[in-house]
Design a protein around this motif. Structure first.
Motif, PDB file in Angstrom:
ATOM      1  N   LEU A   1       1.359  -1.399   0.231  1.00  7.08           N
ATOM      2  CA  LEU A   1       0.177   0.028  -0.028  1.00  7.08           C
ATOM      3  C   LEU A   1       0.996   1.046   0.011  1.00  7.08           C
ATOM      4  O   LEU A   1       0.458   2.173  -1.188  1.00  7.08           O
ATOM      5  N   GLN A   2       2.439   1.245   1.044  1.00  4.95           N
ATOM      6  CA  GLN A   2       2.386   2.347   0.787  1.00  4.95           C
ATOM      7  C   GLN A   2       3.405   3.030  -0.822  1.00  4.95           C
ATOM      8  O   GLN A   2       3.774   3.814  -0.860  1.00  4.95           O
ATOM      9  N   ARG A   3       4.136   1.461  -1.121  1.00  4.59           N
ATOM     10  CA  ARG A   3       4.812   1.183  -2.757  1.00  4.59           C
ATOM     11  C   ARG A   3       3.634   2.254  -3.286  1.00  4.59           C
ATOM     12  O   ARG A   3       4.245   2.279  -4.519  1.00  4.59           O
ATOM     13  N   ALA A   4       2.108   2.249  -2.933  1.00  3.36           N
ATOM     14  CA  ALA A   4       1.183   2.572  -4.143  1.00  3.36           C
ATOM     15  C   ALA A   4       0.992   3.855  -3.733  1.00  3.36           C
ATOM     16  O   ALA A   4       0.150   4.541  -5.034  1.00  3.36           O
ATOM     17  N   GLY A   5       1.586   4.865  -2.785  1.00  2.00           N
ATOM     18  CA  GLY A   5       1.445   5.487  -2.636  1.00  2.00           C
ATOM     19  C   GLY A   5       0.569   6.353  -1.727  1.00  2.00           C
ATOM     20  O   GLY A   5      -0.444   7.247  -1.594  1.00  2.00           O
ATOM     21  N   LEU A   6      -0.788   4.929  -1.392  1.00  2.00           N
ATOM     22  CA  LEU A   6      -1.209   4.724   0.397  1.00  2.00           C
ATOM     23  C   LEU A   6      -0.863   5.089   1.276  1.00  2.00           C
ATOM     24  O   LEU A   6      -0.218   5.036   1.356  1.00  2.00           O
ATOM     25  N   ALA A   7      -1.735   6.369   2.070  1.00  2.00           N
ATOM     26  CA  ALA A   7      -1.093   6.898   3.248  1.00  2.00           C
ATOM     27  C   ALA A   7      -2.023   5.765   4.486  1.00  2.00           C
ATOM     28  O   ALA A   7      -3.066   5.099   3.927  1.00  2.00           O
ATOM     29  N   LEU A   8      -1.037   5.796   6.177  1.00  2.00           N
ATOM     30  CA  LEU A   8      -2.392   4.923   6.809  1.00  2.00           C
ATOM     31  C   LEU A   8      -2.286   3.723   6.726  1.00  2.00           C
ATOM     32  O   LEU A   8      -3.335   2.759   6.736  1.00  2.00           O
ATOM     33  N   PRO A   9      -1.663   3.185   6.335  1.00  2.00           N
ATOM     34  CA  PRO A   9      -1.827   1.501   5.534  1.00  2.00           C
ATOM     35  C   PRO A   9      -2.166   1.031   7.123  1.00  2.00           C
ATOM     36  O   PRO A   9      -1.270   1.527   7.736  1.00  2.00           O
ATOM     37  N   VAL A  10      -3.557  -0.659   6.801  1.00  2.00           N
ATOM     38  CA  VAL A  10      -3.627  -1.602   8.478  1.00  2.00           C
ATOM     39  C   VAL A  10      -3.234  -2.098   7.626  1.00  2.00           C
ATOM     40  O   VAL A  10      -3.801  -2.976   5.943  1.00  2.00           O
ATOM     41  N   ALA A  11      -2.956  -3.465   7.752  1.00  2.00           N
ATOM     42  CA  ALA A  11      -3.351  -4.651   7.669  1.00  2.00           C
ATOM     43  C   ALA A  11      -3.373  -5.963   8.518  1.00  2.00           C
ATOM     44  O   ALA A  11      -3.128  -5.282   9.463  1.00  2.00           O
ATOM     45  N   ASP A  12      -4.048  -6.111   8.274  1.00  2.00           N
ATOM     46  CA  ASP A  12      -4.739  -7.805   9.334  1.00  2.00           C
ATOM     47  C   ASP A  12      -4.728  -9.292   8.510  1.00  2.00           C
ATOM     48  O   ASP A  12      -5.725  -8.951   7.414  1.00  2.00           O
ATOM     49  N   ILE A  13      -5.640 -10.107   9.208  1.00  2.00           N
ATOM     50  CA  ILE A  13      -5.698 -11.290   9.103  1.00  2.00           C
ATOM     51  C   ILE A  13      -6.412 -12.029   9.604  1.00  2.00           C
ATOM     52  O   ILE A  13      -6.271 -11.675  10.598  1.00  2.00           O
ATOM     53  N   GLU A  14      -7.285 -13.338   9.327  1.00  2.00           N
ATOM     54  CA  GLU A  14      -8.454 -13.787  10.056  1.00  2.00           C
ATOM     55  C   GLU A  14      -7.854 -15.379   9.346  1.00  2.00           C
ATOM     56  O   GLU A  14      -7.904 -15.745   8.245  1.00  2.00           O
ATOM     57  N   THR A  15      -7.758 -16.246  10.579  1.00  2.00           N
ATOM     58  CA  THR A  15      -7.376 -17.485  10.426  1.00  2.00           C
ATOM     59  C   THR A  15      -8.273 -18.223   9.521  1.00  2.00           C
ATOM     60  O   THR A  15      -9.583 -18.351  11.397  1.00  2.00           O
ATOM     61  N   HIS A  16      -9.320 -19.160   9.328  1.00  2.00           N
ATOM     62  CA  HIS A  16     -10.334 -20.154   9.083  1.00  2.00           C
ATOM     63  C   HIS A  16      -9.878 -21.768   8.927  1.00  2.00           C
ATOM     64  O   HIS A  16      -8.866 -22.174   8.371  1.00  2.00           O
ATOM     65  N   ILE A  17      -9.826 -22.292   9.658  1.00  2.00           N
ATOM     66  CA  ILE A  17      -9.872 -23.755   9.716  1.00  2.00           C
ATOM     67  C   ILE A  17     -10.906 -24.479   8.778  1.00  2.00           C
ATOM     68  O   ILE A  17     -12.175 -24.774   9.660  1.00  2.00           O
TER      69      ILE A  17
END
Length: 290
Positions: A181-197
């Motif tokens: 996201l930062q490389r694309a020029g976007l600000a305030l990047p947030v990433a999270d992940i959800e895991t399901h089995i």
């Protein structure tokens, strides 16, 4: 007079062709009408929960996905209902399809990024389509998705031919989300992940569902010969040995990576400049004398 040397201009380096997008389009067209795409259903339910917390209007909203018909026409935010322009991206000739508007206040990508050959370039083009302070929100399959199936095929290929072949698509790692996201020029990047089995009666049931969802091997450099019965039997045996539960059913990991970023705007929070702190770390950590 000395001879003039020819000017050699290096050719532009194109991104590697990872996915066979025409093949993916054919897979999607052949899906049975009654197929239960539980992955998309799960993601869209989560999307609703995320959008309802946003207390701002989005007059121009775009939602992207491999199949436009699987995407919602409307959604609800904390400010009311928004209407989406829906765009299916796999059927397009280019990775970035035609959009009806030049810019949007909200762009959402649903299960689209793991079918793009040039993810950084694709994100950069989408970021340029955002109005200032516009929001980009994406859901993609995370890097550990179907890791059990990938390992099982590696074991089977090694036993059968002494090598390994690409049979399961690569997915985005959560640690890469913010950087993309930062490389694309976007600000305030947030990433999270959800895991399901998710559990299946056997590995062949999992493979059958992947095929029914139109998600069979999409790789450009996939083996051209269909998988043999012997290969499938060896992969199933390896899968059961590693990832079967006591009741005989097998586990499959599904990771859903969510990440978001905003088009830069002067109203957004800015990081403090170096040296602007009014309290030193030393004074915080120093124990008071007794």
């Amino acid at each position: 007079m000395p001879a003039l040397k020819a000017l050699v201009v290096p050719a532009m380096q194109l991104p590697p062709r990872i996915f066979d997008r025409p093949l993916i389009a054919r897979h999607l067209e052949r899906r049975p009408n009654a197929v239960d795409d539980f992955v998309t259903t799960l993601i869209l339910s989560d999307l609703d929960d995320r959008l309802v917390t946003l207390l701002r209007p989005f007059p121009a909203a775009l939602i992207l996905g491999p199949d436009a018909e699987a995407l919602p026409k409307t959604a609800t935010t904390g400010k009311g209902v928004i209407e989406f322009e829906r765009v299916g991206t796999i059927a397009a000739d280019a990775e970035l399809p035609h959009f009806a508007q030049p810019a949007y206040d909200l762009i959402i990508s649903i299960l689209d990024l793991q079918m793009v050959n040039d993810v950084p370039g694709y994100l950069s083009q989408l970021a340029r389509r955002l109005n200032p302070d516009g929001l980009f929100l994406a859901a993609a399959l995370g890097g550990n998705t179907l890791s059990e199936l990938r390992e099982a095929f590696l074991v089977a290929d090694s036993q059968l031919s002494g090598g390994a072949y690409p049979r399961v698509a690569p997915f985005i790692q959560v640690r890469d989300g913010g950087g993309l996201l930062q490389r694309a020029g976007l600000a305030l990047p947030v990433a999270d992940i959800e895991t399901h089995i998710v559990r299946y009666a056997n590995p062949l049931a999992l493979m059958a569902e992947i095929k029914a969802l139109g998600a069979a091997n999409p790789l450009h450099d996939r083996p051209r010969k269909p998988a043999t019965k012997q290969l499938l039997a060896l992969a199933s045996e390896a899968y059961i040995e590693r990832d079967a539960d006591p009741d005989g059913r097998v586990r499959a990991t599904l990771e859903i990576l969510w990440f978001s970023g905003w088009a830069p705007h002067e109203s957004q929070q800015k990081p403090l400049a170096p040296g602007s702190a009014t309290t030193s770390l030393k004074s915080v950590l120093e124990k008071p004398k007794t």
